[in-house]
Design an enzyme around this catalytic site. Sequence first.
Site, PDB file in Angstrom:
ATOM      1  N   LEU A  69      33.468  29.457  45.037  1.00 38.77           N
ATOM      2  CA  LEU A  69      32.908  29.860  43.738  1.00 38.77           C
ATOM      3  C   LEU A  69      33.970  29.679  42.651  1.00 38.77           C
ATOM      4  O   LEU A  69      33.747  28.990  41.655  1.00 38.77           O
ATOM      5  CB  LEU A  69      32.452  31.331  43.811  1.00 38.77           C
ATOM      6  CG  LEU A  69      31.970  31.976  42.505  1.00 38.77           C
ATOM      7  CD1 LEU A  69      30.671  31.330  42.018  1.00 38.77           C
ATOM      8  CD2 LEU A  69      31.741  33.489  42.703  1.00 38.77           C
ATOM      9  N   SER A  70      35.149  30.270  42.850  1.00 38.25           N
ATOM     10  CA  SER A  70      36.200  30.266  41.822  1.00 38.25           C
ATOM     11  C   SER A  70      36.719  28.860  41.551  1.00 38.25           C
ATOM     12  O   SER A  70      36.606  27.958  42.385  1.00 38.25           O
ATOM     13  CB  SER A  70      37.389  31.128  42.282  1.00 38.25           C
ATOM     14  OG  SER A  70      36.967  32.416  42.611  1.00 38.25           O
ATOM     15  N   GLU A  71      37.309  28.725  40.372  1.00 36.78           N
ATOM     16  CA  GLU A  71      37.983  27.480  39.987  1.00 36.78           C
ATOM     17  C   GLU A  71      39.294  27.873  39.313  1.00 36.78           C
ATOM     18  O   GLU A  71      39.485  29.044  38.957  1.00 36.78           O
ATOM     19  CB  GLU A  71      37.086  26.682  39.024  1.00 36.78           C
ATOM     20  CG  GLU A  71      35.790  26.241  39.690  1.00 36.78           C
ATOM     21  CD  GLU A  71      34.875  25.429  38.773  1.00 36.78           C
ATOM     22  OE1 GLU A  71      35.211  25.245  37.580  1.00 36.78           O
ATOM     23  OE2 GLU A  71      33.832  24.983  39.278  1.00 36.78           O
ATOM     24  N   GLU A 129      37.373  38.613  46.039  1.00 35.70           N
ATOM     25  CA  GLU A 129      35.959  39.048  46.038  1.00 35.70           C
ATOM     26  C   GLU A 129      35.707  40.061  44.916  1.00 35.70           C
ATOM     27  O   GLU A 129      34.906  40.988  45.054  1.00 35.70           O
ATOM     28  CB  GLU A 129      35.524  39.539  47.425  1.00 35.70           C
ATOM     29  CG  GLU A 129      35.591  38.387  48.428  1.00 35.70           C
ATOM     30  CD  GLU A 129      34.669  38.483  49.610  1.00 35.70           C
ATOM     31  OE1 GLU A 129      33.715  39.267  49.574  1.00 35.70           O
ATOM     32  OE2 GLU A 129      34.914  37.731  50.578  1.00 35.70           O
ATOM     33  N   GLY A 152      37.850  32.609  37.303  1.00 36.70           N
ATOM     34  CA  GLY A 152      38.100  33.592  38.361  1.00 36.70           C
ATOM     35  C   GLY A 152      37.143  34.763  38.207  1.00 36.70           C
ATOM     36  O   GLY A 152      36.002  34.706  38.670  1.00 36.70           O
ATOM     37  N   SER A 192      39.774  44.860  41.207  1.00 37.65           N
ATOM     38  CA  SER A 192      39.397  46.275  41.017  1.00 37.65           C
ATOM     39  C   SER A 192      38.775  46.473  39.639  1.00 37.65           C
ATOM     40  O   SER A 192      37.866  47.301  39.469  1.00 37.65           O
ATOM     41  CB  SER A 192      40.627  47.175  41.178  1.00 37.65           C
ATOM     42  OG  SER A 192      41.073  47.122  42.511  1.00 37.65           O
ATOM     43  N   ARG A 205      31.791  42.274  49.788  1.00 40.29           N
ATOM     44  CA  ARG A 205      32.681  43.378  49.385  1.00 40.29           C
ATOM     45  C   ARG A 205      32.729  44.476  50.445  1.00 40.29           C
ATOM     46  O   ARG A 205      33.749  45.156  50.584  1.00 40.29           O
ATOM     47  CB  ARG A 205      32.251  43.878  47.997  1.00 40.29           C
ATOM     48  CG  ARG A 205      32.614  42.837  46.939  1.00 40.29           C
ATOM     49  CD  ARG A 205      32.005  43.031  45.571  1.00 40.29           C
ATOM     50  NE  ARG A 205      32.404  41.906  44.714  1.00 40.29           N
ATOM     51  CZ  ARG A 205      31.813  41.575  43.570  1.00 40.29           C
ATOM     52  NH1 ARG A 205      30.810  42.281  43.116  1.00 40.29           N
ATOM     53  NH2 ARG A 205      32.256  40.540  42.872  1.00 40.29           N
ATOM     54  N   ILE A 209      57.953  55.966  54.017  1.00 43.04           N
ATOM     55  CA  ILE A 209      58.279  56.796  55.185  1.00 43.04           C
ATOM     56  C   ILE A 209      59.263  56.067  56.100  1.00 43.04           C
ATOM     57  O   ILE A 209      60.193  56.655  56.652  1.00 43.04           O
ATOM     58  CB  ILE A 209      56.980  57.199  55.934  1.00 43.04           C
ATOM     59  CG1 ILE A 209      56.199  58.205  55.075  1.00 43.04           C
ATOM     60  CG2 ILE A 209      57.288  57.775  57.318  1.00 43.04           C
ATOM     61  CD1 ILE A 209      54.782  58.501  55.571  1.00 43.04           C
ATOM     62  N   PHE A 230      33.466  29.634  51.332  1.00 38.27           N
ATOM     63  CA  PHE A 230      32.684  29.965  50.132  1.00 38.27           C
ATOM     64  C   PHE A 230      33.508  29.517  48.939  1.00 38.27           C
ATOM     65  O   PHE A 230      34.665  29.949  48.797  1.00 38.27           O
ATOM     66  CB  PHE A 230      32.473  31.479  50.133  1.00 38.27           C
ATOM     67  CG  PHE A 230      31.756  32.057  48.949  1.00 38.27           C
ATOM     68  CD1 PHE A 230      30.379  31.988  48.848  1.00 38.27           C
ATOM     69  CD2 PHE A 230      32.460  32.726  47.958  1.00 38.27           C
ATOM     70  CE1 PHE A 230      29.715  32.577  47.777  1.00 38.27           C
ATOM     71  CE2 PHE A 230      31.802  33.314  46.884  1.00 38.27           C
ATOM     72  CZ  PHE A 230      30.429  33.243  46.792  1.00 38.27           C
TER      73      PHE A 230
HETATM   74  N1  CAA Z   1      22.834  40.705  42.565  1.00 39.58           N
HETATM   75  C1  CAA Z   1      21.825  39.968  42.042  1.00 39.58           C
HETATM   76  N2  CAA Z   1      21.902  39.371  40.835  1.00 39.58           N
HETATM   77  C2  CAA Z   1      23.041  39.528  40.135  1.00 39.58           C
HETATM   78  C3  CAA Z   1      24.125  40.288  40.618  1.00 39.58           C
HETATM   79  C4  CAA Z   1      24.005  40.888  41.903  1.00 39.58           C
HETATM   80  N3  CAA Z   1      24.966  41.619  42.437  1.00 39.58           N
HETATM   81  N4  CAA Z   1      25.121  40.252  39.712  1.00 39.58           N
HETATM   82  C5  CAA Z   1      24.672  39.518  38.691  1.00 39.58           C
HETATM   83  N5  CAA Z   1      23.414  39.073  38.956  1.00 39.58           N
HETATM   84  C6  CAA Z   1      22.547  38.278  38.081  1.00 39.58           C
HETATM   85  C7  CAA Z   1      22.261  39.034  36.807  1.00 39.58           C
HETATM   86  O1  CAA Z   1      21.146  39.900  36.952  1.00 39.58           O
HETATM   87  C8  CAA Z   1      21.989  37.908  35.819  1.00 39.58           C
HETATM   88  O2  CAA Z   1      20.659  37.478  35.965  1.00 39.58           O
HETATM   89  P1  CAA Z   1      19.740  37.057  34.680  1.00 39.58           P
HETATM   90  O3  CAA Z   1      20.125  35.644  34.397  1.00 39.58           O
HETATM   91  O4  CAA Z   1      18.368  37.218  35.182  1.00 39.58           O
HETATM   92  O5  CAA Z   1      20.101  37.997  33.567  1.00 39.58           O
HETATM   93  C9  CAA Z   1      22.913  36.793  36.304  1.00 39.58           C
HETATM   94  O6  CAA Z   1      23.225  37.091  37.680  1.00 39.58           O
HETATM   95  C10 CAA Z   1      24.208  36.749  35.511  1.00 39.58           C
HETATM   96  O7  CAA Z   1      24.815  38.007  35.669  1.00 39.58           O
HETATM   97  P2  CAA Z   1      25.745  38.674  34.576  1.00 39.58           P
HETATM   98  O8  CAA Z   1      25.122  38.476  33.202  1.00 39.58           O
HETATM   99  O9  CAA Z   1      26.034  40.070  35.001  1.00 39.58           O
HETATM  100  O10 CAA Z   1      27.023  37.742  34.671  1.00 39.58           O
HETATM  101  P3  CAA Z   1      28.465  37.915  34.096  1.00 39.58           P
HETATM  102  O11 CAA Z   1      28.933  36.570  33.672  1.00 39.58           O
HETATM  103  O12 CAA Z   1      28.497  39.030  33.103  1.00 39.58           O
HETATM  104  O13 CAA Z   1      29.343  38.270  35.398  1.00 39.58           O
HETATM  105  C11 CAA Z   1      30.444  39.689  36.989  1.00 39.58           C
HETATM  106  C12 CAA Z   1      29.188  39.410  36.133  1.00 39.58           C
HETATM  107  C13 CAA Z   1      30.094  40.953  37.767  1.00 39.58           C
HETATM  108  C14 CAA Z   1      31.663  39.927  36.142  1.00 39.58           C
HETATM  109  C15 CAA Z   1      30.660  38.501  37.966  1.00 39.58           C
HETATM  110  O14 CAA Z   1      31.072  37.349  37.260  1.00 39.58           O
HETATM  111  C16 CAA Z   1      31.662  38.802  39.046  1.00 39.58           C
HETATM  112  O15 CAA Z   1      31.348  39.456  40.038  1.00 39.58           O
HETATM  113  N6  CAA Z   1      32.919  38.282  38.889  1.00 39.58           N
HETATM  114  C17 CAA Z   1      33.885  38.317  39.961  1.00 39.58           C
HETATM  115  C18 CAA Z   1      33.754  37.068  40.793  1.00 39.58           C
HETATM  116  C19 CAA Z   1      34.217  37.253  42.192  1.00 39.58           C
HETATM  117  O16 CAA Z   1      34.025  38.289  42.819  1.00 39.58           O
HETATM  118  N7  CAA Z   1      34.820  36.210  42.720  1.00 39.58           N
HETATM  119  C20 CAA Z   1      35.277  36.218  44.079  1.00 39.58           C
HETATM  120  C21 CAA Z   1      35.216  34.836  44.620  1.00 39.58           C
HETATM  121  S1  CAA Z   1      35.159  34.732  46.375  1.00 39.58           S
HETATM  122  C22 CAA Z   1      36.738  34.993  46.886  1.00 39.58           C
HETATM  123  O17 CAA Z   1      37.331  35.941  46.521  1.00 39.58           O
HETATM  124  C23 CAA Z   1      37.396  34.015  47.784  1.00 39.58           C
HETATM  125  C24 CAA Z   1      37.396  34.288  49.210  1.00 39.58           C
HETATM  126  O18 CAA Z   1      37.218  33.362  49.940  1.00 39.58           O
HETATM  127  C25 CAA Z   1      37.684  35.654  49.770  1.00 39.58           C
END
Ligand code: CAA
Length: 387
Positions: free
Chosen positions: A128-130, A369, A134, A372, A249, A343, A126
Amino acid sequence: MSWALHPLTEEQIAIQQTAREFAAQEITPFSAQWDRDSFFEPSIVAKLGELGFLGMLIPEKYDGLGLDTISYLVALEEIAAADASVAVLMSVHNSLPTQMLLRFGSSAQREKYLKPMARGELLGAFALSEPEAGSDAASLSAQAVRDGDSWVINGTKAWVTSGNEAGVILAMARTDTPDKRRGARGISAFIVTPDLPGFGVGKKENKLGLRASPTVQLVFDNLRVPVANLLGEEGQGFVYAMQSLDNGRLGIAAQAIGIARSALEHATAYAAERRQFGKPIKEFEAIQFKLADMATKVAASRALLHAAAAAKDRGSPITQFGSMAKLMASETAMWVTTQAVQIFGGYGYVKEYPVERLFRDAKVTEIYEGTSEIQRIVIARELYASS
Ligand code: CAA
């Protein structure tokens, strides 16, 4: 200490037992060495595939096991208790790329990619990040431009678990144009395979923990992706990724609980053996109180996680509960492993004993993902959304 407060079904107990026996034979004897050598064991993917553990949440018609979410999470906890590096591979594959294909893929995409992924023949990743995107994932800048029957993508994806081992990567890139940016709605999801022209693997990260799980950058240099590999609708990629992370998550929470439980078990056993001041250290209240708090936090984390999983399987939205479960479990893992090192004392600080690795492995569960801090943002937003 791996019981669940909520009783497991006979089938769930059988899956837990299978995972525990598999971990004891195929993972535990090697995990310290894999960690020391930062070694990814490719045969583990085929073995997990044979058990069906790479298609646990995929319906049988797509060659998966079609299990409920708690079954998947109890298996994942067992794998994580043995080796968190193997667990992250299993969590990412089951929760992110396969779920995206299942929920948003066309029937042709499911035939071509999802089925072999569910059988464990193709590992998923997967992206997503760059490097500069992040927590603020919607600010990503990899750009896709339509050219005839292809999309041409340029950009670098970062922190991709198993990115150099994967046969299928679900990658997010912008499909809006620089003169008309659409924020989160300008992002699309693409099915990328390593054979496509312009695909490259960049830097492999040298990490504190999860050393046996490769984390890499992927470099897309005029990567040419057939239009048939766009997932779902153009502009929906960010929403698809967020919905998949709701599930992801839960997997990371199970991984964190596995790490914490393992630390608790090692600390409990050590406190019974280790003698100071003429008696086993478990007889000191200072140690008993630590162990009691560790056990309580592990049990509470698991109860919350299983409740969130049951809610998901009932069809309830789990954005908030998924973030709560991940937040609580990951902070529990960090706290419990810190107590376990304490411990063990000096022996907790050296590589001859297992809690040092568990302590290092725990940390990333508070970061990937969604950190916190991001989980708290998601939880707080939902409080207002539902009021
Ligand atoms: N379900 C459905 N839709 C969602 C949603 C969800 N959980 N979260 C957001 N959306 C939708 C919103 O409703 C919004 O839709 P509209 O355009 O209709 O308004 C759109 O997505 C944009 O959402 P936000 O305005 O809330 O976006 P934001 O820029 O404010 O970001 C955030 C929200 C929660 C901070 C999000 O950016 C986030 O979760 N950031 C963390 C990223 C992350 O978890 N990265 C992990 C990468 S994977 C990894 O870790 C690597 C690996 O391999 C393990």
